[in-house]
Design a protein around this motif. Structure first.
Motif, PDB file in Angstrom:
ATOM      1  N   GLY A 105       0.805  -1.224   0.000  1.00  0.00           N
ATOM      2  CA  GLY A 105       0.000   0.000   0.000  1.00  0.00           C
ATOM      3  C   GLY A 105       0.832   1.266   0.000  1.00  0.00           C
ATOM      4  N   LEU A 106       1.814   1.338  -0.886  1.00  0.00           N
ATOM      5  CA  LEU A 106       2.735   2.485  -0.915  1.00  0.00           C
ATOM      6  C   LEU A 106       2.316   3.531  -1.949  1.00  0.00           C
ATOM      7  N   SER A 107       1.057   3.862  -1.978  1.00  0.00           N
ATOM      8  CA  SER A 107       0.514   4.744  -3.013  1.00  0.00           C
ATOM      9  C   SER A 107       1.065   6.166  -2.967  1.00  0.00           C
ATOM     10  N   ASN A 108       1.585   6.613  -1.846  1.00  0.00           N
ATOM     11  CA  ASN A 108       2.094   7.987  -1.732  1.00  0.00           C
ATOM     12  C   ASN A 108       3.572   8.120  -2.084  1.00  0.00           C
ATOM     13  N   LEU A 109       4.269   7.002  -2.220  1.00  0.00           N
ATOM     14  CA  LEU A 109       5.729   7.048  -2.379  1.00  0.00           C
ATOM     15  C   LEU A 109       6.168   6.870  -3.823  1.00  0.00           C
ATOM     16  N   THR A 110       7.256   7.550  -4.164  1.00  0.00           N
ATOM     17  CA  THR A 110       7.941   7.310  -5.431  1.00  0.00           C
ATOM     18  C   THR A 110       8.935   6.191  -5.164  1.00  0.00           C
ATOM     19  N   VAL A 111       8.728   5.050  -5.822  1.00  0.00           N
ATOM     20  CA  VAL A 111       9.512   3.852  -5.560  1.00  0.00           C
ATOM     21  C   VAL A 111      10.369   3.514  -6.773  1.00  0.00           C
ATOM     22  N   GLY A 112      11.674   3.575  -6.575  1.00  0.00           N
ATOM     23  CA  GLY A 112      12.616   3.219  -7.628  1.00  0.00           C
ATOM     24  C   GLY A 112      13.016   1.760  -7.517  1.00  0.00           C
ATOM     25  N   HIS A 113      13.543   1.229  -8.603  1.00  0.00           N
ATOM     26  CA  HIS A 113      13.965  -0.176  -8.620  1.00  0.00           C
ATOM     27  C   HIS A 113      15.219  -0.330  -9.476  1.00  0.00           C
ATOM     28  N   GLY A 114      15.843  -1.508  -9.326  1.00  0.00           N
ATOM     29  CA  GLY A 114      17.011  -1.817 -10.147  1.00  0.00           C
ATOM     30  C   GLY A 114      18.287  -1.132  -9.693  1.00  0.00           C
ATOM     31  N   LEU A 115      18.401  -0.814  -8.404  1.00  0.00           N
ATOM     32  CA  LEU A 115      19.629  -0.194  -7.896  1.00  0.00           C
ATOM     33  C   LEU A 115      20.789  -1.168  -8.100  1.00  0.00           C
ATOM     34  N   PRO A 116      21.748  -0.820  -8.954  1.00  0.00           N
ATOM     35  CA  PRO A 116      22.891  -1.714  -9.150  1.00  0.00           C
ATOM     36  C   PRO A 116      23.708  -1.833  -7.864  1.00  0.00           C
ATOM     37  N   ILE A 117      24.247  -3.014  -7.627  1.00  0.00           N
ATOM     38  CA  ILE A 117      25.017  -3.263  -6.404  1.00  0.00           C
ATOM     39  C   ILE A 117      26.218  -2.325  -6.306  1.00  0.00           C
ATOM     40  N   ASP A 118      26.905  -2.064  -7.415  1.00  0.00           N
ATOM     41  CA  ASP A 118      28.059  -1.156  -7.348  1.00  0.00           C
ATOM     42  C   ASP A 118      27.622   0.263  -6.981  1.00  0.00           C
ATOM     43  N   GLU A 119      26.426   0.658  -7.411  1.00  0.00           N
ATOM     44  CA  GLU A 119      25.910   1.974  -7.036  1.00  0.00           C
ATOM     45  C   GLU A 119      25.525   1.998  -5.559  1.00  0.00           C
ATOM     46  N   ALA A 120      24.967   0.901  -5.068  1.00  0.00           N
ATOM     47  CA  ALA A 120      24.652   0.797  -3.642  1.00  0.00           C
ATOM     48  C   ALA A 120      25.922   0.968  -2.817  1.00  0.00           C
ATOM     49  N   ARG A 121      27.005   0.359  -3.256  1.00  0.00           N
ATOM     50  CA  ARG A 121      28.287   0.471  -2.543  1.00  0.00           C
ATOM     51  C   ARG A 121      28.794   1.920  -2.551  1.00  0.00           C
ATOM     52  N   ARG A 122      28.590   2.630  -3.668  1.00  0.00           N
ATOM     53  CA  ARG A 122      29.009   4.048  -3.718  1.00  0.00           C
ATOM     54  C   ARG A 122      28.236   4.894  -2.707  1.00  0.00           C
ATOM     55  N   TRP A 123      27.011   4.471  -2.387  1.00  0.00           N
ATOM     56  CA  TRP A 123      26.208   5.167  -1.391  1.00  0.00           C
ATOM     57  C   TRP A 123      26.536   4.704   0.024  1.00  0.00           C
ATOM     58  N   GLY A 124      27.501   3.817   0.156  1.00  0.00           N
ATOM     59  CA  GLY A 124      27.911   3.356   1.473  1.00  0.00           C
ATOM     60  C   GLY A 124      27.064   2.227   2.028  1.00  0.00           C
ATOM     61  N   LEU A 125      26.230   1.625   1.193  1.00  0.00           N
ATOM     62  CA  LEU A 125      25.344   0.563   1.661  1.00  0.00           C
ATOM     63  C   LEU A 125      26.081  -0.768   1.739  1.00  0.00           C
ATOM     64  N   TYR A 126      25.705  -1.559   2.712  1.00  0.00           N
ATOM     65  CA  TYR A 126      26.212  -2.923   2.825  1.00  0.00           C
ATOM     66  C   TYR A 126      25.422  -3.812   1.883  1.00  0.00           C
ATOM     67  N   VAL A 127      26.023  -4.926   1.491  1.00  0.00           N
ATOM     68  CA  VAL A 127      25.393  -5.844   0.547  1.00  0.00           C
ATOM     69  C   VAL A 127      25.370  -7.234   1.163  1.00  0.00           C
ATOM     70  N   SER A 128      24.227  -7.900   1.040  1.00  0.00           N
ATOM     71  CA  SER A 128      24.080  -9.265   1.537  1.00  0.00           C
ATOM     72  C   SER A 128      23.789 -10.221   0.393  1.00  0.00           C
ATOM     73  N   SER A 129      24.048 -11.495   0.658  1.00  0.00           N
ATOM     74  CA  SER A 129      23.757 -12.569  -0.286  1.00  0.00           C
ATOM     75  C   SER A 129      22.549 -13.352   0.193  1.00  0.00           C
TER      76      SER A 129
END
Length: 192
Positions: A105-129
């Motif tokens: 029910g996320l009708s109010n949010l702008t939801v993006g998808h397809g965040l590449p893992i290397d881009e996630a790392r540039r944002w300082g995010l941790y990555v799990s398997s």
């Protein structure tokens, strides 16, 4: 290379560099992702009055993300009233992101998808398997980013960030709203 079924203890599919460390008052990485609604969202394309709140979530498989984003969806108007643009994204593909919007029910949010893992790392995010199916009975993707919350000034510099190594203990949106009120009232500078 280990298969997902062999990674129950949390091994990585292959080595990744450590996540980047973002610094307050410095520019954040570029971010441009397709959205469930259709158009591509690009950070800074339509600068808000004060901040952009970027919330990276784990994906459809995460029951904690469901509750967290549902709360943000409920408070969305409170953020926009303060001049804060809200954007959420994950490494999920278009289908899974659309299912999250529908099922959660996320009708109010702008939801993006397809965040590449290397881009996630540039944002300082941790990555799990993947560890297989979650308590929701949904398979985790082979790789996905862990949560992060970023408050970015309209000029594209980092004001505040919180990055988690797993799904628990995230910042509360109602507390963020109070903090934003204080920051705007007192012209409080970024720290750290």
């Amino acid at each position: 290379m280990p298969r997902a079924a062999e990674c129950r203890a949390g091994c990585l599919l292959d080595p990744l560099p450590p996540p980047a460390k973002l610094t307050p008052r410095q520019p954040v990485p570029a971010l441009s992702l397709p959205t469930v609604a259709g158009p591509t969202w690009t950070l800074g394309a339509n600068p808000p009055a004060h901040f952009t709140l970027i919330v990276f979530y784990r994906g459809l498989h995460c029951p904690v993300c469901r509750g967290y984003l549902s709360e943000l969806n409920r408070l969305h108007a409170d953020f926009t009233a303060r001049g804060v643009e809200v954007f959420v994204a994950s490494s999920d593909g278009a289908e899974r992101a659309a299912q999250a919007v529908r099922d959660w029910g996320l009708s109010n949010l702008t939801v993006g998808h397809g965040l590449p893992i290397d881009e996630a790392r540039r944002w300082g995010l941790y990555v799990s398997s993947s560890r297989g199916k979650t308590s929701l009975g949904i398979d985790e993707p082979a790789r996905f980013s862990e949560p992060g919350v970023f408050l970015v000034r309209a000029d594209g510099t980092l004001y505040w960030a919180s990055v988690q190594t797993m799904q628990f203990a995230r910042p509360h949106f109602d507390e963020m709203l109070k903090a934003i009120d204080f920051v705007l009232k007192n012209d409080y500078p970024a720290r750290g």
